[in-house]
Scaffold this motif. Sequence first.
Motif, mmCIF file in Angstrom:
data_model
loop_
_atom_site.group_PDB
_atom_site.id
_atom_site.type_symbol
_atom_site.label_atom_id
_atom_site.label_comp_id
_atom_site.label_asym_id
_atom_site.label_seq_id
_atom_site.Cartn_x
_atom_site.Cartn_y
_atom_site.Cartn_z
ATOM 1 N N PRO A 63 0.868 -1.365 0.121
ATOM 2 C CA PRO A 63 0.069 -0.088 0.131
ATOM 3 C C PRO A 63 0.871 1.482 0.077
ATOM 4 O O PRO A 63 0.565 2.139 -0.672
ATOM 5 C CB PRO A 63 -0.905 0.063 1.056
ATOM 6 N N ASP A 64 2.027 1.476 0.746
ATOM 7 C CA ASP A 64 2.743 2.589 0.969
ATOM 8 C C ASP A 64 3.438 2.831 -0.412
ATOM 9 O O ASP A 64 3.310 3.991 -1.004
ATOM 10 C CB ASP A 64 3.733 2.234 1.947
ATOM 11 N N LEU A 65 3.976 1.803 -1.188
ATOM 12 C CA LEU A 65 4.754 1.837 -2.463
ATOM 13 C C LEU A 65 3.459 2.175 -3.596
ATOM 14 O O LEU A 65 3.789 3.269 -4.381
ATOM 15 C CB LEU A 65 5.207 0.641 -2.922
ATOM 16 N N GLU B 59 12.908 -8.073 -9.357
ATOM 17 C CA GLU B 59 11.322 -8.351 -9.884
ATOM 18 C C GLU B 59 10.570 -7.261 -9.367
ATOM 19 O O GLU B 59 9.568 -6.841 -10.255
ATOM 20 C CB GLU B 59 11.114 -9.624 -9.411
ATOM 21 N N GLU B 60 10.847 -6.831 -8.049
ATOM 22 C CA GLU B 60 9.747 -5.931 -7.406
ATOM 23 C C GLU B 60 10.141 -4.279 -8.217
ATOM 24 O O GLU B 60 9.337 -3.819 -8.437
ATOM 25 C CB GLU B 60 10.298 -5.885 -5.983
ATOM 26 N N LYS B 61 11.573 -4.206 -8.601
ATOM 27 C CA LYS B 61 11.894 -2.783 -9.287
ATOM 28 C C LYS B 61 11.203 -2.882 -10.436
ATOM 29 O O LYS B 61 10.494 -1.734 -11.105
ATOM 30 C CB LYS B 61 13.412 -2.622 -9.341
ATOM 31 N N HIS B 62 11.248 -3.990 -11.213
ATOM 32 C CA HIS B 62 10.449 -4.159 -12.624
ATOM 33 C C HIS B 62 8.996 -3.983 -12.315
ATOM 34 O O HIS B 62 8.414 -3.132 -13.296
ATOM 35 C CB HIS B 62 10.827 -5.218 -13.168
ATOM 36 N N ALA B 63 8.161 -4.338 -11.443
ATOM 37 C CA ALA B 63 6.838 -4.158 -11.371
ATOM 38 C C ALA B 63 6.553 -2.750 -10.925
ATOM 39 O O ALA B 63 5.715 -2.230 -11.565
ATOM 40 C CB ALA B 63 6.369 -5.137 -9.910
ATOM 41 N N ALA B 64 7.446 -2.239 -10.139
ATOM 42 C CA ALA B 64 7.229 -0.959 -9.701
ATOM 43 C C ALA B 64 7.565 0.214 -10.598
ATOM 44 O O ALA B 64 6.720 1.213 -10.764
ATOM 45 C CB ALA B 64 8.328 -0.492 -8.742
ATOM 46 N N GLU C 169 0.837 -7.228 -18.201
ATOM 47 C CA GLU C 169 -0.406 -6.907 -17.146
ATOM 48 C C GLU C 169 0.098 -5.232 -17.004
ATOM 49 O O GLU C 169 1.317 -4.880 -17.196
ATOM 50 C CB GLU C 169 -0.629 -7.782 -16.348
ATOM 51 N N LEU C 170 -0.592 -4.540 -16.213
ATOM 52 C CA LEU C 170 -0.381 -3.134 -15.778
ATOM 53 C C LEU C 170 1.011 -3.431 -15.138
ATOM 54 O O LEU C 170 1.900 -2.217 -14.982
ATOM 55 C CB LEU C 170 -1.220 -2.493 -15.043
ATOM 56 N N TYR C 171 1.094 -4.550 -14.293
ATOM 57 C CA TYR C 171 2.407 -4.734 -13.478
ATOM 58 C C TYR C 171 2.293 -6.390 -13.583
ATOM 59 O O TYR C 171 1.323 -6.936 -13.135
ATOM 60 C CB TYR C 171 2.442 -3.891 -12.154
ATOM 61 N N GLN C 172 3.553 -6.799 -13.672
ATOM 62 C CA GLN C 172 3.718 -8.458 -13.335
ATOM 63 C C GLN C 172 4.167 -8.563 -11.890
ATOM 64 O O GLN C 172 5.113 -8.376 -11.350
ATOM 65 C CB GLN C 172 4.905 -9.084 -14.237
ATOM 66 N N ALA C 173 3.138 -9.122 -11.060
ATOM 67 C CA ALA C 173 3.129 -9.328 -9.711
ATOM 68 C C ALA C 173 4.406 -9.987 -9.234
ATOM 69 O O ALA C 173 4.430 -11.125 -9.717
ATOM 70 C CB ALA C 173 1.940 -9.729 -8.990
#
Length: 400
Positions: free
Chosen positions: A218-220, A237-242, A351-355
């Motif tokens: 949520p904060d991100l 992976e998290e940086k790519h999604a962000a 997708e809008l982001y790849q979780a």
Amino acid sequence: MAVKTKARAGVTEIRPFTVEVPEAELEALRARIAATRWPEKETVGDDSQGVQLATIQALARYWQEEYDWRKVEARLNALPQFVTEIDGLDIHFIHVRSKHEDALPLIVTHGWPGSIIEQLKIIDPLTNPTAHGANASDAFHLVIPSLPGYGFSGKPTTTGWDPAHVARAWTELMRRLGYSRFVAQGGDWGAMITDLMALEAPPELLGIHSNMPGAVPPDLDKALLAGNPPPSGLPAEEKHAADQLAFFYQRIAYALEMGTRPQTLTAFADSPVGMAAFMIDHDAKSLELISQVFAGQPRGISRDDILDNVTLFWLTNTAISAARLYAENKLPFLSAKGVSIPVAVSAFPDELYQAPRSWAEQSYPNLIYYNKLDKGGHFAAWEQPQLLSEELRAGFRSLR
């Protein structure tokens, strides 16, 4: 437009439904397309200013001269379609029961700018798996409703039909159909509604599957939505999604307009081409795919797929009533909702982001399935029906 239902005996009755569009309405649509007043060409060489003139003119040309609504009308009428009244509103849905006795009931929910047209390709693979190389033990009874204000469902005349209300209505629909146990799936609005069904956790709901999971911390999510850059030090992976989310959040003017001033979009009830241009500009990857399709490059979806959906919006005059769902919603789209029942997640790359799995595990403590795919985007059922069907079989297998 004309539809046929049997006379109702009571508000809980389930009535058969048939689509019959008068030819005069189709002729009027073609005339409106032909009368389009076009803007000048964009002043850039890409789609950074929106849907390019060449793309929307190619769409309009095909729509006016070659497209045949009767083909999809026949496909719809070959399926068991029904209407039932829930909380004072007619809800339209497709209900296909599998021939396999132990099939698992599944309700699948579309989003915007989609409709039941999105799910037509997954109906037979899910209800008749043995014809598609899968096992009878993976069969589903399938329920595909039209969201309130979308397609053949009724249009709310007062406020109150927010995603949580829809989620409760879907549980009532499955109960009304006699299902004492079922699972649910969705993308886009369908993903949020499915999350909210799970948050409500009715005893009949065994688990859910999402191809657009509410899994962003949520904060991100708040920081990215506010235009702040992703924080440093995130795993790859998290940086790519962000990064994907940060890019998407730069392009959500369509959602802001529908969420704050939906009635201002009155032009979409008057101009089919204007409505179509707005609808196909959902996200960068989807627009790229659609532009390629109308440039003659075969992809996972066809020109007819796109226009079947757009034409359904036009014929039912639901561009504005569908937009109001954005105004009704007060929840974040993509951050965690607190779901605790079993959840399966399929993470498509476009997708809008790849979780990332880490986000999915944090947001869904009862994550029973996660798979990161190497192709597919926001409209997974449309673009990659075989892959999504395989994901649903695998994701729900442990709940049978």
